[in-house]
Design a protein around this motif. Sequence first.
Motif, PDB file in Angstrom:
ATOM      1  N   GLU A 187      -4.991  -4.262  -0.626  1.00 29.26           N
ATOM      2  CA  GLU A 187      -4.308  -3.374  -1.642  1.00 29.26           C
ATOM      3  C   GLU A 187      -5.285  -2.190  -2.020  1.00 29.26           C
ATOM      4  O   GLU A 187      -4.853  -1.008  -2.199  1.00 29.26           O
ATOM      5  N   GLY A 188      -6.517  -2.550  -2.506  1.00 24.68           N
ATOM      6  CA  GLY A 188      -7.307  -1.526  -2.925  1.00 24.68           C
ATOM      7  C   GLY A 188      -7.708  -0.543  -1.788  1.00 24.68           C
ATOM      8  O   GLY A 188      -7.606   0.738  -2.069  1.00 24.68           O
ATOM      9  N   LYS A 189      -7.840  -0.956  -0.560  1.00 31.02           N
ATOM     10  CA  LYS A 189      -7.906   0.076   0.464  1.00 31.02           C
ATOM     11  C   LYS A 189      -6.639   0.782   0.830  1.00 31.02           C
ATOM     12  O   LYS A 189      -6.784   1.863   1.092  1.00 31.02           O
ATOM     13  N   ALA A 190      -5.467   0.287   0.326  1.00 26.68           N
ATOM     14  CA  ALA A 190      -4.303   1.049   0.771  1.00 26.68           C
ATOM     15  C   ALA A 190      -3.584   1.716  -0.576  1.00 26.68           C
ATOM     16  O   ALA A 190      -2.432   2.469  -0.601  1.00 26.68           O
ATOM     17  N   ILE A 241     -10.323  13.805  -4.966  1.00 29.07           N
ATOM     18  CA  ILE A 241     -10.188  12.227  -4.704  1.00 29.07           C
ATOM     19  C   ILE A 241      -9.008  11.548  -4.670  1.00 29.07           C
ATOM     20  O   ILE A 241      -8.819  10.275  -4.612  1.00 29.07           O
ATOM     21  N   GLY A 242      -7.992  12.658  -5.102  1.00 24.58           N
ATOM     22  CA  GLY A 242      -6.821  11.851  -5.243  1.00 24.58           C
ATOM     23  C   GLY A 242      -6.155  11.070  -3.935  1.00 24.58           C
ATOM     24  O   GLY A 242      -5.263  10.287  -4.262  1.00 24.58           O
ATOM     25  N   ASN A 243      -6.454  11.360  -2.857  1.00 23.42           N
ATOM     26  CA  ASN A 243      -5.852  10.957  -1.699  1.00 23.42           C
ATOM     27  C   ASN A 243      -6.818   9.837  -1.100  1.00 23.42           C
ATOM     28  O   ASN A 243      -6.614   9.284  -0.046  1.00 23.42           O
ATOM     29  N   LEU A 244      -7.996   9.508  -1.682  1.00 25.75           N
ATOM     30  CA  LEU A 244      -8.782   8.524  -1.096  1.00 25.75           C
ATOM     31  C   LEU A 244      -8.511   7.199  -1.839  1.00 25.75           C
ATOM     32  O   LEU A 244      -8.070   7.172  -3.030  1.00 25.75           O
ATOM     33  N   SER A 245      -8.791   6.206  -1.369  1.00 23.68           N
ATOM     34  CA  SER A 245      -8.430   4.876  -1.420  1.00 23.68           C
ATOM     35  C   SER A 245      -9.370   4.602  -2.727  1.00 23.68           C
ATOM     36  O   SER A 245     -10.583   4.882  -2.716  1.00 23.68           O
ATOM     37  N   VAL A 246      -8.901   3.750  -3.783  1.00 26.09           N
ATOM     38  CA  VAL A 246      -9.631   3.340  -4.983  1.00 26.09           C
ATOM     39  C   VAL A 246     -10.916   2.314  -4.452  1.00 26.09           C
ATOM     40  O   VAL A 246     -11.883   2.498  -5.157  1.00 26.09           O
ATOM     41  N   GLU A 247     -10.672   1.802  -3.454  1.00 27.14           N
ATOM     42  CA  GLU A 247     -11.737   0.956  -2.966  1.00 27.14           C
ATOM     43  C   GLU A 247     -13.047   1.618  -2.422  1.00 27.14           C
ATOM     44  O   GLU A 247     -14.182   1.261  -2.494  1.00 27.14           O
ATOM     45  N   GLY A 291       0.701  -1.064   0.053  1.00 28.94           N
ATOM     46  CA  GLY A 291      -0.053  -0.054  -0.144  1.00 28.94           C
ATOM     47  C   GLY A 291       0.770   1.268   0.105  1.00 28.94           C
ATOM     48  O   GLY A 291       2.158   1.323   0.220  1.00 28.94           O
ATOM     49  N   SER A 292       0.127   2.178  -0.071  1.00 31.44           N
ATOM     50  CA  SER A 292       0.875   3.562  -0.360  1.00 31.44           C
ATOM     51  C   SER A 292       1.183   4.280   1.001  1.00 31.44           C
ATOM     52  O   SER A 292       0.549   3.861   2.213  1.00 31.44           O
ATOM     53  N   ALA A 293       2.362   4.609   1.205  1.00 32.99           N
ATOM     54  CA  ALA A 293       2.983   5.368   2.539  1.00 32.99           C
ATOM     55  C   ALA A 293       2.164   6.376   3.017  1.00 32.99           C
ATOM     56  O   ALA A 293       2.180   6.762   4.093  1.00 32.99           O
ATOM     57  N   SER A 294       1.433   6.872   2.215  1.00 35.13           N
ATOM     58  CA  SER A 294       0.497   8.278   2.724  1.00 35.13           C
ATOM     59  C   SER A 294      -0.894   7.475   3.519  1.00 35.13           C
ATOM     60  O   SER A 294      -1.297   8.042   4.218  1.00 35.13           O
ATOM     61  N   LEU A 295      -0.888   6.171   3.262  1.00 36.52           N
ATOM     62  CA  LEU A 295      -2.087   5.537   3.994  1.00 36.52           C
ATOM     63  C   LEU A 295      -1.745   4.577   4.797  1.00 36.52           C
ATOM     64  O   LEU A 295      -2.462   4.236   5.946  1.00 36.52           O
ATOM     65  N   VAL A 296      -0.465   3.814   4.642  1.00 33.84           N
ATOM     66  CA  VAL A 296      -0.210   2.882   5.518  1.00 33.84           C
ATOM     67  C   VAL A 296       0.993   3.258   6.329  1.00 33.84           C
ATOM     68  O   VAL A 296       2.189   3.496   5.605  1.00 33.84           O
ATOM     69  N   SER A 297       1.022   3.301   7.619  1.00 33.52           N
ATOM     70  CA  SER A 297       2.098   3.908   8.261  1.00 33.52           C
ATOM     71  C   SER A 297       3.178   2.888   8.345  1.00 33.52           C
ATOM     72  O   SER A 297       3.013   1.766   7.871  1.00 33.52           O
ATOM     73  N   LEU A 298       4.549   3.248   8.912  1.00 34.95           N
ATOM     74  CA  LEU A 298       5.577   2.429   9.058  1.00 34.95           C
ATOM     75  C   LEU A 298       5.267   1.359   9.796  1.00 34.95           C
ATOM     76  O   LEU A 298       5.702   0.068   9.556  1.00 34.95           O
ATOM     77  N   ALA A 299       4.485   1.532  11.021  1.00 35.01           N
ATOM     78  CA  ALA A 299       4.246   0.589  11.830  1.00 35.01           C
ATOM     79  C   ALA A 299       3.262  -0.555  11.450  1.00 35.01           C
ATOM     80  O   ALA A 299       3.474  -1.630  11.453  1.00 35.01           O
ATOM     81  N   GLU A 300       2.427   0.115  10.555  1.00 36.22           N
ATOM     82  CA  GLU A 300       1.495  -0.940   9.933  1.00 36.22           C
ATOM     83  C   GLU A 300       1.979  -1.795   8.928  1.00 36.22           C
ATOM     84  O   GLU A 300       1.716  -2.941   8.794  1.00 36.22           O
ATOM     85  N   ALA A 301       3.045  -1.119   7.962  1.00 37.25           N
ATOM     86  CA  ALA A 301       3.801  -1.808   7.018  1.00 37.25           C
ATOM     87  C   ALA A 301       4.523  -3.056   7.679  1.00 37.25           C
ATOM     88  O   ALA A 301       4.409  -4.081   7.227  1.00 37.25           O
ATOM     89  N   ARG A 302       5.222  -2.687   8.790  1.00 38.24           N
ATOM     90  CA  ARG A 302       5.698  -3.556   9.667  1.00 38.24           C
ATOM     91  C   ARG A 302       5.004  -4.831  10.207  1.00 38.24           C
ATOM     92  O   ARG A 302       5.430  -6.325   9.884  1.00 38.24           O
ATOM     93  N   GLU A 303       3.994  -4.429  10.413  1.00 40.09           N
ATOM     94  CA  GLU A 303       2.793  -5.341  10.974  1.00 40.09           C
ATOM     95  C   GLU A 303       2.383  -6.339   9.641  1.00 40.09           C
ATOM     96  O   GLU A 303       2.228  -7.483   9.736  1.00 40.09           O
ATOM     97  N   GLY A 315      -8.583  -6.363  -9.419  1.00 40.52           N
ATOM     98  CA  GLY A 315      -9.250  -6.994  -8.021  1.00 40.52           C
ATOM     99  C   GLY A 315      -8.821  -5.844  -7.007  1.00 40.52           C
ATOM    100  O   GLY A 315      -9.188  -6.324  -5.687  1.00 40.52           O
ATOM    101  N   LEU A 316      -8.424  -4.474  -7.186  1.00 41.55           N
ATOM    102  CA  LEU A 316      -8.598  -3.322  -6.044  1.00 41.55           C
ATOM    103  C   LEU A 316      -9.895  -3.354  -5.971  1.00 41.55           C
ATOM    104  O   LEU A 316      -9.757  -2.318  -4.863  1.00 41.55           O
ATOM    105  N   ARG A 317     -10.881  -3.252  -6.594  1.00 44.78           N
ATOM    106  CA  ARG A 317     -12.420  -2.779  -6.184  1.00 44.78           C
ATOM    107  C   ARG A 317     -13.240  -4.116  -6.181  1.00 44.78           C
ATOM    108  O   ARG A 317     -13.094  -4.947  -6.968  1.00 44.78           O
ATOM    109  N   THR A 318     -14.022  -4.184  -4.997  1.00 42.58           N
ATOM    110  CA  THR A 318     -14.988  -5.090  -5.152  1.00 42.58           C
ATOM    111  C   THR A 318     -16.344  -4.663  -5.238  1.00 42.58           C
ATOM    112  O   THR A 318     -17.447  -5.293  -5.284  1.00 42.58           O
ATOM    113  N   LYS A 319     -16.558  -3.394  -5.598  1.00 36.30           N
ATOM    114  CA  LYS A 319     -17.910  -2.729  -6.003  1.00 36.30           C
ATOM    115  C   LYS A 319     -18.162  -2.219  -7.138  1.00 36.30           C
ATOM    116  O   LYS A 319     -19.032  -1.509  -7.414  1.00 36.30           O
ATOM    117  N   GLY A 320     -17.347  -2.713  -8.108  1.00 38.21           N
ATOM    118  CA  GLY A 320     -17.603  -2.415  -9.822  1.00 38.21           C
ATOM    119  C   GLY A 320     -16.903  -0.865 -10.049  1.00 38.21           C
ATOM    120  O   GLY A 320     -16.379  -0.360  -9.092  1.00 38.21           O
TER     121      GLY A 320
END
Length: 424
Positions: A105-108, A148-154, A70-82, A194-199
Amino acid sequence: MDGPSLDHEARGKQPGPHVEKRLNAAFVRKAPPGRHTDGGGLYLQVDHSGARRWLLRIVVRGKRRDFGLGSASLVSLAEAREKAYEYRKLARTGGNPVVRERAVEGKATTFAELARTVHERKFKERANNGKHIAQWINTLETYAFPLIGNLSVEDIHQDDLEQVLDPIWTTKPETARRVLQRMKTVFDHACGRGLRTKGNPATGMRSLMRDQRADTKHFSAVPYMEISDLVLDVDQSNDVGALALLFATLTAMRSGPIRAACWSEFDSGLQAWTIPAEKMKTRKEFTVPLSMPARSVLLRAQKHRTKASDLVFPSPSRPAKMISDATMRKLLQSKHPGATVHGMRTSFRTWAAEIVRADHDVAELCLAHKVGSRVAQIYNQAELLDHRLMLMEKWGLWAYGDLEPFSNGNDVEAIIRGRWMESA
């Protein structure tokens, strides 16, 4: 054997975490382009565009695999490590993180990041069509990314797209349709991966929007994507009308001051054109900085100088009189039916916003429009003269199809300054 060991063994290195290489949050925000390791197969990938994302390289069922976290703007370093830990643990027990990857991935992934990825892949083998390549992503950067640039595609829905389109749907119908089509392409890619489940949220949007203006058969302005074709065609003639139309295009000034322009209004080096107040719509004296292409047109116009008047563009049949208001219009409409000379100002202003994303006040002052308070207007005209000249030089490059300075990450302004020195 844990995840880091798998990665190090695959590289022929000693197992164990490389603590000295671990990243920190401050570095993640400011890291330069490149791939930066956090240890254990986790990397921060920074593109030249500034986009930054997490990448995990581990061995899954005997094969090395790369996973986007995922994007580093949405996923923190701690979350990426997790996430990296979970993936390594899953791989160690024989599972396949691919199944889980698509779910997160779609969320991120932000719309802006995916749009740039789609843009790069879409035009990878089409570098010869520079104008369209630039326009494709610039329209999204101008109209879609701020909302919408900073919104997740999902997580993007039709009402988000409606906020992007509504302000320009009837005022800039052609641009709005292009923005919609390009957003749809991005979401088609998201659905395909497969990054979107809603069409695709852009599907059917046109039918949901209000009716656009029906009178789109004739355009008062030449689309800026077609300006260079027009200019290069008209440039073949040295007739007064052709030179006047070229000068009007390159300066983005109204036809009245163009037709009434006198040689005495220009400085000795043809660097600036000072239009008297009585010739301006605002009834205020106005200075126009002249680009190199505009000066070139003036030099060609000198062959039409006559003792009958001081006019730059005198009537061929009556040299003491300026050319008629129909001279440029007829020539223009012979190339672009329905277009108007005034519309060339619209072409410039749209280009300035969508292609070079010029400062609002600079672009407006180039058109002699009022900006801010009375004091600000006086201040801006003086202080922004150099900025206006640079913008008009860029417009001159675009108008003549000289797009090389805009490509491959070039510093356009540095190239222009270099050309100034060469011509001095």
